[in-house]
Design an enzyme around this catalytic site. Structure first.
Site, PDB file in Angstrom:
ATOM      1  N   ASP A  51      -2.655  -4.535  -9.913  1.00 37.47           N
ATOM      2  CA  ASP A  51      -2.470  -5.621  -8.950  1.00 37.47           C
ATOM      3  C   ASP A  51      -3.699  -6.527  -8.934  1.00 37.47           C
ATOM      4  O   ASP A  51      -4.810  -6.095  -9.267  1.00 37.47           O
ATOM      5  CB  ASP A  51      -2.246  -5.056  -7.545  1.00 37.47           C
ATOM      6  CG  ASP A  51      -0.940  -4.295  -7.421  1.00 37.47           C
ATOM      7  OD1 ASP A  51       0.022  -4.659  -8.107  1.00 37.47           O
ATOM      8  OD2 ASP A  51      -0.894  -3.334  -6.622  1.00 37.47           O
ATOM      9  N   ARG A  95      -0.456   1.826  -3.577  1.00 42.77           N
ATOM     10  CA  ARG A  95      -0.203   1.118  -2.310  1.00 42.77           C
ATOM     11  C   ARG A  95       0.822   1.868  -1.461  1.00 42.77           C
ATOM     12  O   ARG A  95       0.673   2.001  -0.245  1.00 42.77           O
ATOM     13  CB  ARG A  95       0.288  -0.305  -2.588  1.00 42.77           C
ATOM     14  CG  ARG A  95      -0.792  -1.238  -3.083  1.00 42.77           C
ATOM     15  CD  ARG A  95      -0.224  -2.630  -3.310  1.00 42.77           C
ATOM     16  NE  ARG A  95       0.640  -2.698  -4.472  1.00 42.77           N
ATOM     17  CZ  ARG A  95       1.789  -3.356  -4.529  1.00 42.77           C
ATOM     18  NH1 ARG A  95       2.240  -4.009  -3.457  1.00 42.77           N
ATOM     19  NH2 ARG A  95       2.494  -3.396  -5.639  1.00 42.77           N
ATOM     20  N   ASP A 151      -1.302  -3.773   0.983  1.00 46.11           N
ATOM     21  CA  ASP A 151      -2.712  -3.914   0.654  1.00 46.11           C
ATOM     22  C   ASP A 151      -3.280  -5.124   1.375  1.00 46.11           C
ATOM     23  O   ASP A 151      -2.594  -5.757   2.199  1.00 46.11           O
ATOM     24  CB  ASP A 151      -2.940  -3.995  -0.864  1.00 46.11           C
ATOM     25  CG  ASP A 151      -2.308  -5.226  -1.506  1.00 46.11           C
ATOM     26  OD1 ASP A 151      -1.926  -6.179  -0.788  1.00 46.11           O
ATOM     27  OD2 ASP A 151      -2.191  -5.256  -2.745  1.00 46.11           O
ATOM     28  N   TYR A 185      -7.473   7.048 -10.120  1.00 48.87           N
ATOM     29  CA  TYR A 185      -7.856   5.912  -9.283  1.00 48.87           C
ATOM     30  C   TYR A 185      -8.844   6.361  -8.209  1.00 48.87           C
ATOM     31  O   TYR A 185      -8.852   7.517  -7.784  1.00 48.87           O
ATOM     32  CB  TYR A 185      -6.632   5.326  -8.564  1.00 48.87           C
ATOM     33  CG  TYR A 185      -5.570   4.746  -9.462  1.00 48.87           C
ATOM     34  CD1 TYR A 185      -5.574   3.399  -9.791  1.00 48.87           C
ATOM     35  CD2 TYR A 185      -4.548   5.555  -9.968  1.00 48.87           C
ATOM     36  CE1 TYR A 185      -4.588   2.865 -10.614  1.00 48.87           C
ATOM     37  CE2 TYR A 185      -3.565   5.027 -10.785  1.00 48.87           C
ATOM     38  CZ  TYR A 185      -3.593   3.679 -11.108  1.00 48.87           C
ATOM     39  OH  TYR A 185      -2.616   3.166 -11.914  1.00 48.87           O
TER      40      TYR A 185
END
Length: 235
Positions: A51, A187, A93, A79
């Site tokens: 993203d 997310r 987000d 991540y």
């Protein structure tokens, strides 16, 4: 050939995969476009979208190397990031405005640890409305921008590990590390964890640390890669 942060000859771009550290606010498509122009290669693709808000590892494949994309996409991802409790956004987000605020002050570390266990292992996850998935021929994010909510099928993903650490100076923020299968939306993971503790949550930071054995520590910055490619062509 997987290229890391080292020198290279211009000819390698006919069949290569290069590790790139995506800057914040760039789309994955932006990175591909920048490199397509700099490397003078027609076929350029990436192995897994990040993203715009996220930073971290993109594997960019060029020329015949684009045949490896599916192999990279299938690899385990790692991540790190931060989620904020008590606030929900439409995109899950910080790229959209806060639409709901709920109490979070009574959420303990033990509450978070207990809730996260439901998200470790094989789970079903609903993609966010702000995603590039196509339903009835249209990208979900286009419907989301019109304020519409489209029914989405939950998808199987695997969360291999999920670590949480409360921020010492701001208890509303929770830092995390996740390793997961392809297709996982971090997310959605943050959003769902917020709901699981009786509140809300959205991502405020996200960074992809690795794809399989390939680490962002070995990645080029976009600008350094462009400069190195231009220097290689000139020499």
């Amino acid at each position: 050939m997987v290229l890391k942060g080292s020198s290279f000859a211009a000819g390698v771009w006919a069949n290569a995969a290069v590790l790139v550290d995506k800057p914040q606010d760039w789309t994955s498509f932006d990175v591909c476009g920048k490199l397509r122009g700099a490397l003078k290669v027609k076929k350029v693709g990436h192995a897994g979208t990040l993203d715009p808000m996220a930073t971290g590892l993109l594997i960019i494949c060029t020329g015949q190397g684009t045949k490896q994309i599916d192999d990279f996409v299938a690899m385990e991802k790692a991540y790190s990031g931060t989620l904020r409790l008590g606030q929900a956004t439409p995109s899950y987000d910080a790229m959209s405005e806060i639409e709901e605020e709920l109490p979070w002050e009574d959420i303990t570390d033990e509450d978070l640890e207990a809730a996260k266990e439901a998200f470790v292992g094989d789970i079903l996850q609903q993609p966010p409305m702000f995603s590039a998935i196509k339903i009835k021929g249209e990208r979900l994010y286009k419907a989301a921008r019109r304020g519409e909510v489209v029914e989405r099928q939950s998808r199987p993903v695997t969360i291999h590990s999920f670590e949480l650490q409360r921020d010492e100076s701001n208890r509303q923020d929770v830092h995390f590390k996740v390793t997961c299968s392809k297709g996982t939306y971090i997310r959605s993971l943050a959003h769902d964890l917020g709901k699981a503790v009786g509140s809300a949550a959205h991502l405020t930071a996200l960074r992809r640390e690795s794809i399989g054995e390939h680490s962002v520590a070995d990645a080029w910055s976009v600008l350094d890669l462009v400069a190195a490619a231009q220097a290689a062509r000139q020499s």
